[in-house]
Structures are given as structure tokens and as C-alpha cells.
Scaffold this motif. Sequence first.
Motif, PDB file in Angstrom:
ATOM      1  N   VAL A 288       5.113  18.548  65.819  1.00 29.72           N
ATOM      2  CA  VAL A 288       6.426  18.715  65.191  1.00 29.72           C
ATOM      3  C   VAL A 288       7.456  19.148  66.234  1.00 29.72           C
ATOM      4  CG1 VAL A 288       7.738  20.079  63.526  1.00 29.72           C
ATOM      5  CG2 VAL A 288       5.527  19.154  62.887  1.00 29.72           C
TER       6      VAL A 288
ATOM      7  N   SER B 255       7.558  13.226  63.681  1.00 29.58           N
ATOM      8  CA  SER B 255       7.034  14.301  62.837  1.00 29.58           C
ATOM      9  C   SER B 255       8.152  15.179  62.304  1.00 29.58           C
ATOM     10  CB  SER B 255       6.055  15.158  63.627  1.00 29.58           C
ATOM     11  OG  SER B 255       4.993  14.381  64.100  1.00 29.58           O
ATOM     12  N   LYS B 256       9.145  15.466  63.137  1.00 27.42           N
ATOM     13  CA  LYS B 256      10.279  16.296  62.713  1.00 27.42           C
ATOM     14  C   LYS B 256      11.039  15.634  61.574  1.00 27.42           C
ATOM     15  CE  LYS B 256      11.474  18.905  66.840  1.00 27.42           C
ATOM     16  NZ  LYS B 256      12.490  19.143  67.856  1.00 27.42           N
TER      17      LYS B 256
ATOM     18  N   ASN C  53       8.907  15.773  58.363  1.00 26.92           N
ATOM     19  CA  ASN C  53       8.882  17.149  57.877  1.00 26.92           C
ATOM     20  C   ASN C  53      10.207  17.515  57.203  1.00 26.92           C
ATOM     21  OD1 ASN C  53       7.944  19.758  57.472  1.00 26.92           O
ATOM     22  ND2 ASN C  53       8.456  20.428  59.526  1.00 26.92           N
TER      23      ASN C  53
ATOM     24  N   ARG D  30      10.851  18.405  53.145  1.00 22.57           N
ATOM     25  CA  ARG D  30      11.453  19.679  52.747  1.00 22.57           C
ATOM     26  C   ARG D  30      12.741  19.499  51.943  1.00 22.57           C
ATOM     27  NH1 ARG D  30       8.703  23.784  54.867  1.00 22.57           N
ATOM     28  NH2 ARG D  30       7.371  23.344  56.646  1.00 22.57           N
TER      29      ARG D  30
END
Length: 71
Positions: free
Chosen positions: A11, A40-41, A44, A48
Motif C-alpha cells: 500500500v 493498492s492505494k 484501498n 474506504r
Amino acid sequence: MKPRTSWAERVQKDATPVVKPLDRRFAGHDVGELMLISTSKEINARIRRTRPGTAITIAQFRERLAKSSEA
């Protein structure tokens, strides 16, 4: 042997999303269609932003991620 990379390390890694043509059928898409290879960031952050209690399919998630990345 190279040690495995943890999720936290992945991440934090600075990477850029890439759009590539498919070389084989994948997830209901044909050969030659463009596919977003996300970071990945980005994944993620998108997870969220989804409100708790909201149901979303993987296909919908992929589609929204591609649209937000203009792919």
C-alpha cells in the motif's frame, strides 16, 4: 529467496496505474480490450469511500474504479 512483501508495504509503495490490452479472456472481457491495472492505494481508497452497509459486486467495483481512473 526474496522475502514476501506485506500488504502494508504494498500500500505504501509508490506506483502508477497502468492501462493494458488483454492478451487473453479475463473476467468477461475479450482479448484486446483495455484493462486498468490499479494500485493498492487506489483500491484501498475506493473501498474506504464505500459507505458501510452498501453492497457492491466485484464487477461494479471494477467498473467504478476504471471510470474514476478514466480508463
